[in-house]
Scaffold this active site. Structure first.
Site, PDB file in Angstrom:
ATOM      1  CD  GLU A   1      -1.729   0.990   0.484  1.00 47.24           C
ATOM      2  OE1 GLU A   1      -2.163   0.009  -0.156  1.00 47.24           O
ATOM      3  OE2 GLU A   1      -0.597   1.473   0.288  1.00 47.24           O
TER       4      GLU A   1
ATOM      5  CG  HIS B   1       2.436   9.961  -5.209  1.00 46.15           C
ATOM      6  ND1 HIS B   1       2.072   9.263  -6.324  1.00 46.15           N
ATOM      7  CD2 HIS B   1       2.976   9.058  -4.359  1.00 46.15           C
ATOM      8  CE1 HIS B   1       2.395   7.981  -6.172  1.00 46.15           C
ATOM      9  NE2 HIS B   1       2.944   7.826  -4.988  1.00 46.15           N
TER      10      HIS B   1
END
Ligand SMILES: Cc1ncc(C[n+]2csc(CCOP(=O)(O)OP(=O)(O)O)c2C)c(N)n1
Ligand SMILES: [Mg+2]
Lengths: 333, 324
Positions: free
Chosen positions: B60, B129
């Site tokens: 990321e 999530h």
């Protein structure tokens, strides 16, 4: 002259660049001690001039780069104008960043300087992105991430090396290894000292050289750049040198042995190279003196320029947060 | 007008902008032949190839950092974080690099980059999530933060984001991807800093954004049956914030509810209600009612729905604000 021989003009440029960096950094250090620089932080690259000059002169027009927080020398080697650098370090309006960046954030689009960075390792992926553009546009330019040995243990370095290798990006990961990250010696921070292996394990063409030997750096950089410019992907270049002053200018480095410091000072890259060039009859004493005098004059001018430059005004606080400021009357934005 | 899903509207925006400008590319984990975790970029690789639909490693920080460098050197990257929950791994690149370089360089560098990410509950995806972390990003000067609720705005705002010269965080809601709505055939750019009146009303101003807009509209319908006329404001962009529209509505109604899915504590609604309290105290008939997600990690399974505001919570908030 063989392909890897260095012509005498370049040799003199290498020496002159190192001298200019040293003069600049010594002066900046002096100004800092006198309280004329902006901010409390100042990191000098004295002792690392051969790395800046060697890689900097091997770079070409159109190449881009990012540096770590100890980046003055690198930018001088890439064309940085001392006036505007000094003004920035003084926090003045005529500085490269109009006084908003300071010593650790000098940037210059004109010379491909995508910014010095005060986050250890923070600049690395950005340089990799510069390489992404060069690859996307199919240029033969390269992008260089300059960083210290301290960043060798940041995860983003390995994310970036992997990505660069995966896509054959023309990126050089250039380590200015001055043996210390603040007070932590490299062997106390890195489990293994075999750094070349780290690069190689990601598939990067990797090389370690004596960063006190400007010709070794220059030739190594040329070889590695050739690799990238011909589309073969990224490189990892670790150059060993020493931080002659403390971490900051005022740090007396109590954590280092004095005889270790002396050992490295004895290998100061500038006098050694000057002697080499003079004894090989490539330059004369007078040539050297001329370059030294010119460097001193350039630095003195820069100090004058910086002293005379305006201090930013309070209103300047609000400029350049966004390209498009959008007035929606929200205090946010 | 044609009817399409939110994800299709996003895909249309990407398609249109990539066709228009070859500096635009999309990079992120599995955005290529997989088509994106929520199928937003499905099919685009056939059109644009892997040079412009760049599937990345799971890295990321380097994804965002690469985008910054590419943007500084003249490209217009759209980079994607598969879930906003992963933003922590890239936060240095977003907050210290992307947000600050224009400023630190004294206006020399610009970063025309869109960071697409996706958040919210609704799929019982668990605590790592399901979050709504927009407040982390709205807090940082130098970033734009966009959160479309409708398919039409998803397309129009993404197009504006791609054409913006500033770094834009573009937050999609996972619970909206399959929602179908009308989207105009012709090109439409939705400007930043202009909220949308999703329902006009005269008694209570209900300020919200992203998926909560739909919950708000349902609550407003029920409230109107009970005689309370609710105006629903969909903020669309959190930075810039369209305070004009908020102020105009609050001056009309004198009664405010802010509702958001993120944790209530120090959320976007905290900022909005503070500002209304500071500037519009004289017109307020009742303290601002602030409704947010519970301040707990978001549980998976059946507990999930208790952690975020439901229609009933909004309805109660509306009644409370209206003094019922
Ligand atoms: C992410 C991050 N962690 C810690 C620091 C504090 N810090 C500034 S410089 C430095 C040492 C860096 O060492 P190195 O990378 O070798 O560069 P050098 O200072 O030796 O040139 C540290 C720890 C920082 N600026 N950024
Ligand atoms: Mg170091």
């Amino acid at each position: 002259m063989g392909k890897n021989d260095i012509d005498s003009r370049t040799k003199r440029s290498l020496l002159r660049t190192m001298v200019r960096i040293r003069e600049f950094e010594d002066s900046v250090g002096e100004m800092h001690l006198r309280g004329l620089t902006a901010g409390s932080m100042l990191h000098l690259s004295v002792g690392e001039e051969a790395i800046a000059a060697g890689i900097g002169l091997a770079m070409q027009e159109g190449d881009v780069f990012t540096t770590h927080h100890r980046g003055h020398g690198i930018f001088i080697a890439r064309g940085g104008e001392m006036n505007r650098m000094m003004a920035e370090i003084f926090g003045k309006s005529d500085g490269y960043c109009r006084g908003k960046g300071g010593s650790m954030h000098i940037a210059d689009v004109h010379y491909g300087h995508l910014g010095a960075n005060a986050i250890v390792g923070g600049n690395i992926a950005i340089a990799m992105g510069g390489g992404f553009t060069q690859n996307y546009r199919k240029t033969s330019n390269v992008s260089v991430a300059f960083f210290g040995d301290g960043a060798l243990n940041q995860g983003v370095l390995y994310e970036s090396m992997n990505m660069a290798a995966l896509w054959d990006l023309p990126v050089m990961f250039a380590v200015v290894n001055n043996q210390y990250g603040m007070g932590t010696r490299i062997d106390r921070a890195s489990a293994s000292q075999e750094f070349v292996k780290r690069g190689e394990s990601f598939g990067l063409r990797s090389l370690q050289v004596d960063g006190m030997d400007v010709e070794a750096v220059y030739q190594g950089a040329n070889r590695l750049f050739e690799h990238s410019r011909s589309g073969k992907g990224p490189t990892f270049f670790i150059c060993d040198a020493y931080r002659f002053y403390g971490h900051g200018r005022k740090d007396p480095s109590p954590y280092r042995e004095k005889n270790e410091e002396k050992k490295w000072w004895d290998r100061d890259p500038i006098p050694a190279y000057k002697d080499t060039l003079i004894s090989a009859d490539l330059i004369s004493d007078a040539d050297y003196q001329e370059d030294l005098d010119a460097a001193k004059a350039e630095v003195a001018d820069a100090v004058e320029f910086a002293k005379n430059s305006q201090v930013p005004e309070e209103n300047d606080l609000y400029t350049y947060v966004y390209v498009d400021p959008i007035d929606a009357s929200g205090t946010i934005g | 007008m044609s009817v399409m899903m939110y994800r299709e509207a996003l895909r249309l925006a990407l398609y249109e902008e990539m066709k228009r400008d070859d500096r635009v590319f999309l990079a992120g984990e599995d955005v290529g032949s997989y088509g994106g975790a929520y199928a937003v970029s499905r099919g685009l690789i056939q059109e644009f190839g892997s040079e412009r639909l760049v599937g990345t490693p799971i890295s990321e920080a380097a994804i965002i950092g690469m985008g910054i460098g590419a943007a500084m050197t003249g490209l217009r990257p759209v980079v994607e974080l598969m879930y906003i929950d992963f933003v922590g791994l890239a936060m240095d690149q977003i907050a210290n690099q992307a947000a600050k370089f224009r400023y630190m360089s004294g206006g020399q560098l610009k970063i025309p980059m869109v960071m697409r990410m996706q958040g919210g509950t609704g799929r019982s995806a668990g605590a790592q999530h399901s979050q709504s972390l927009e407040a982390w990003l709205v807090h940082i000067p130098g970033l734009r933060v966009v959160m479309p609720a409708s398919a039409r705005d998803a397309r129009g705002l993404l197009k504006t984001a791609i054409r913006s010269d500033d770094p834009v965080v573009f937050i999609e809601h996972k619970g909206l991807y399959a929602k179908k709505e009308e989207v105009p055939e012709e090109e439409e750019l939705v400007p930043f800093g202009k909220a949308r009146i999703a329902r006009s009303g005269s008694d209570v101003t209900l300020i919200t954004y992203s998926r909560m807009v739909y919950t708000a509209l349902e609550a407003a319908e029920e409230a109107s049956a009970g005689g309370i006329d609710v105006e629903v404001i969909d903020l669309r962009t959190l930075n810039p914030l369209d305070y004009h529209t908020i102020e105009k509505s609050v001056r009309k109604t004198g009664t405010v509810v802010v509702a958001y899915e993120a944790h209530r504590n120090v959320g976007m609604g905290s900022e909005i209600s503070a500002r209304i309290g500071e500037e519009l105290m004289d017109v307020l008939k009742h303290p601002v009612v602030r409704i947010g997600g519970k301040d707990v990690p978001i549980p998976a399974t059946v507990l999930e729905k208790y952690s975020i505001p439901q229609k009933q919570d909004l309805l109660e908030g509306i009644e409370q604000a209206a003094g019922r």
